[in-house]
Design a protein around this motif. Structure first.
Motif, mmCIF file in Angstrom:
data_model
loop_
_atom_site.group_PDB
_atom_site.id
_atom_site.type_symbol
_atom_site.label_atom_id
_atom_site.label_comp_id
_atom_site.label_asym_id
_atom_site.label_seq_id
_atom_site.Cartn_x
_atom_site.Cartn_y
_atom_site.Cartn_z
ATOM 1 N N MET A 133 56.865 31.548 92.947
ATOM 2 C CA MET A 133 57.711 32.721 93.428
ATOM 3 C C MET A 133 57.791 32.744 95.021
ATOM 4 O O MET A 133 58.636 33.116 95.680
ATOM 5 N N MET A 134 56.515 32.910 95.623
ATOM 6 C CA MET A 134 56.235 32.853 97.059
ATOM 7 C C MET A 134 57.156 31.780 97.632
ATOM 8 O O MET A 134 57.749 31.929 98.777
ATOM 9 N N GLN A 135 56.876 30.464 96.961
ATOM 10 C CA GLN A 135 57.399 29.526 97.926
ATOM 11 C C GLN A 135 59.110 29.552 97.898
ATOM 12 O O GLN A 135 59.509 29.342 98.770
ATOM 13 N N ASP A 136 59.598 30.032 96.578
ATOM 14 C CA ASP A 136 60.971 30.218 96.658
ATOM 15 C C ASP A 136 61.353 31.396 97.656
ATOM 16 O O ASP A 136 62.473 31.257 98.198
ATOM 17 N N LEU A 137 60.547 32.310 97.772
ATOM 18 C CA LEU A 137 60.999 33.468 98.706
ATOM 19 C C LEU A 137 60.943 32.907 100.304
ATOM 20 O O LEU A 137 61.888 33.204 101.010
ATOM 21 N N MET A 138 59.930 32.269 100.451
ATOM 22 C CA MET A 138 59.906 31.518 101.647
ATOM 23 C C MET A 138 60.970 30.673 101.938
ATOM 24 O O MET A 138 61.407 30.619 103.140
ATOM 25 N N ASN A 139 61.517 29.884 100.937
ATOM 26 C CA ASN A 139 62.625 29.143 101.229
ATOM 27 C C ASN A 139 63.849 29.899 101.486
ATOM 28 O O ASN A 139 64.680 29.640 102.357
ATOM 29 N N ARG A 140 63.953 30.983 100.714
ATOM 30 C CA ARG A 140 65.226 31.693 100.969
ATOM 31 C C ARG A 140 65.242 32.588 102.330
ATOM 32 O O ARG A 140 66.323 32.874 102.768
ATOM 33 N N LEU A 141 63.806 32.774 102.777
ATOM 34 C CA LEU A 141 63.904 33.379 104.062
ATOM 35 C C LEU A 141 63.935 32.503 105.339
ATOM 36 O O LEU A 141 63.936 32.852 106.355
ATOM 37 N N GLY A 142 63.934 31.186 105.050
ATOM 38 C CA GLY A 142 63.891 30.117 106.003
ATOM 39 C C GLY A 142 62.562 30.381 106.677
ATOM 40 O O GLY A 142 62.181 29.857 108.007
ATOM 41 N N ALA A 143 61.432 30.478 105.870
ATOM 42 C CA ALA A 143 60.029 30.568 106.752
ATOM 43 C C ALA A 143 59.219 29.514 106.392
ATOM 44 O O ALA A 143 59.171 28.858 105.146
ATOM 45 N N ASP A 144 58.365 29.100 107.354
ATOM 46 C CA ASP A 144 57.413 28.148 107.094
ATOM 47 C C ASP A 144 56.150 28.486 106.710
ATOM 48 O O ASP A 144 55.286 27.456 106.412
ATOM 49 N N SER A 145 55.823 29.834 106.988
ATOM 50 C CA SER A 145 54.376 30.302 106.359
ATOM 51 C C SER A 145 54.604 31.465 106.232
ATOM 52 O O SER A 145 55.669 32.202 106.321
ATOM 53 N N ARG A 146 53.513 31.885 105.583
ATOM 54 C CA ARG A 146 53.440 33.463 104.862
ATOM 55 C C ARG A 146 53.813 34.452 105.854
ATOM 56 O O ARG A 146 54.625 35.294 105.748
ATOM 57 N N PHE A 147 53.175 34.409 107.121
ATOM 58 C CA PHE A 147 53.323 35.343 108.328
ATOM 59 C C PHE A 147 54.670 35.510 108.380
ATOM 60 O O PHE A 147 55.347 36.450 108.638
ATOM 61 N N GLN A 148 55.415 34.214 108.927
ATOM 62 C CA GLN A 148 56.851 34.246 109.181
ATOM 63 C C GLN A 148 57.636 34.605 108.063
ATOM 64 O O GLN A 148 58.652 35.616 108.135
ATOM 65 N N ALA A 149 57.319 34.620 106.811
ATOM 66 C CA ALA A 149 58.074 35.204 105.635
ATOM 67 C C ALA A 149 57.828 36.745 105.781
ATOM 68 O O ALA A 149 58.888 37.386 105.269
ATOM 69 N N GLY A 150 56.890 37.178 105.958
ATOM 70 C CA GLY A 150 56.475 38.614 106.271
ATOM 71 C C GLY A 150 57.420 39.361 107.213
ATOM 72 O O GLY A 150 58.241 40.263 107.087
ATOM 73 N N ALA A 151 57.306 38.718 108.203
ATOM 74 C CA ALA A 151 58.249 38.978 109.336
ATOM 75 C C ALA A 151 59.586 38.989 109.040
ATOM 76 O O ALA A 151 60.361 39.988 109.207
ATOM 77 N N GLN A 152 60.121 37.964 108.262
ATOM 78 C CA GLN A 152 61.615 37.714 107.981
ATOM 79 C C GLN A 152 61.818 38.783 107.036
ATOM 80 O O GLN A 152 63.026 39.246 106.952
ATOM 81 N N ALA A 153 60.796 39.041 105.995
ATOM 82 C CA ALA A 153 61.389 39.971 104.953
ATOM 83 C C ALA A 153 61.536 41.381 105.525
ATOM 84 O O ALA A 153 62.536 42.140 105.169
ATOM 85 N N VAL A 154 60.984 41.792 106.629
ATOM 86 C CA VAL A 154 60.904 42.975 107.010
ATOM 87 C C VAL A 154 62.339 43.017 107.856
ATOM 88 O O VAL A 154 62.977 44.016 107.849
ATOM 89 N N ARG A 155 62.645 41.996 108.841
ATOM 90 C CA ARG A 155 63.937 41.925 109.340
ATOM 91 C C ARG A 155 65.000 42.025 108.451
ATOM 92 O O ARG A 155 66.114 42.468 108.900
ATOM 93 N N LYS A 156 64.875 41.468 107.402
ATOM 94 C CA LYS A 156 65.964 41.476 106.378
ATOM 95 C C LYS A 156 65.997 42.614 105.459
ATOM 96 O O LYS A 156 66.951 42.713 104.519
ATOM 97 N N ASP A 157 65.058 43.567 105.874
ATOM 98 C CA ASP A 157 65.113 44.885 104.886
ATOM 99 C C ASP A 157 64.694 44.485 103.506
ATOM 100 O O ASP A 157 65.135 45.310 102.736
ATOM 101 N N TRP A 158 63.863 43.554 103.452
ATOM 102 C CA TRP A 158 63.421 43.262 101.854
ATOM 103 C C TRP A 158 62.207 44.237 101.604
ATOM 104 O O TRP A 158 61.708 44.215 100.262
ATOM 105 N N LEU A 159 61.526 44.641 102.701
ATOM 106 C CA LEU A 159 60.274 45.509 102.331
ATOM 107 C C LEU A 159 60.389 46.718 103.235
ATOM 108 O O LEU A 159 61.373 46.999 104.164
#
Length: 159
Positions: A133-159
């Motif tokens: 699930m996390m890999q799928d979320l990272m792909n959808r966010l265009g993130a290469d790392s979990r840190f980047q995924a977290g930042a992108q999720a906040v930017r996209k208002d997913w969190l």
């Protein structure tokens, strides 16, 4: 009288739970799922409740509760979970950001500092499923790392 049951989303793939949900539906009962259940709970006629003595292990016994002061908050909890739940027979509902409840709950748990293992335990998911699930979320966010995924999720208002 209608029997209503709520399970965690992870139970959607459990054969025994599927059998039970179908059996209950044949009798006129209703079943929904939510990403996270705070505890197992049985409420009878909105006047008696059974709550586990150990929320992490329901096999250890339950307390039988009576009285409006104890039962009304538990009914309110159940009603809120019911309103936010998805019908068991339908695919998991996606929100306006294309996230399932489980995906959103996983992001929130990881954002709170949970490990994949502890998030999986809370969600009732295997470690492999959490990582997938996390890999799928990272792909959808265009993130290469979990840190980047977290930042992108906040930017996209997913969190």
């Amino acid at each position: 009288m209608v029997i209503r049951s709520i399970f965690q989303d992870s139970f959607r793939n459990d054969p025994d739970t599927l059998r039970y949900a179908r059996w209950l539906a044949d009798l006129g009962g209703l079943t929904r799922t939510v990403p996270l259940l705070p505890m197992r709970l049985v409420i009878v006629d909105r006047s008696v409740a059974l709550v586990p003595t150990d929320p992490s292990d329901g096999r250890r016994g339950a307390l039988e509760l009576h009285g409006a002061a104890l039962i009304q908050p538990l009914c309110a909890l159940f009603d809120e979970l019911w309103r936010s739940g998805a019908d068991f027979g339908l695919p998991a509902v996606r929100d306006d950001r294309d996230l399932t409840g489980s995906e959103r709950a996983l992001l929130q748990l990881l954002g709170e500092g949970h490990t994949d293992e502890s998030a999986g335990r809370k969600l009732g998911l295997s470690l492999r499923t959490v990582r997938r699930m996390m890999q799928d979320l990272m792909n959808r966010l265009g993130a290469d790392s979990r840190f980047q995924a977290g930042a992108q999720a906040v930017r996209k208002d997913w969190l």
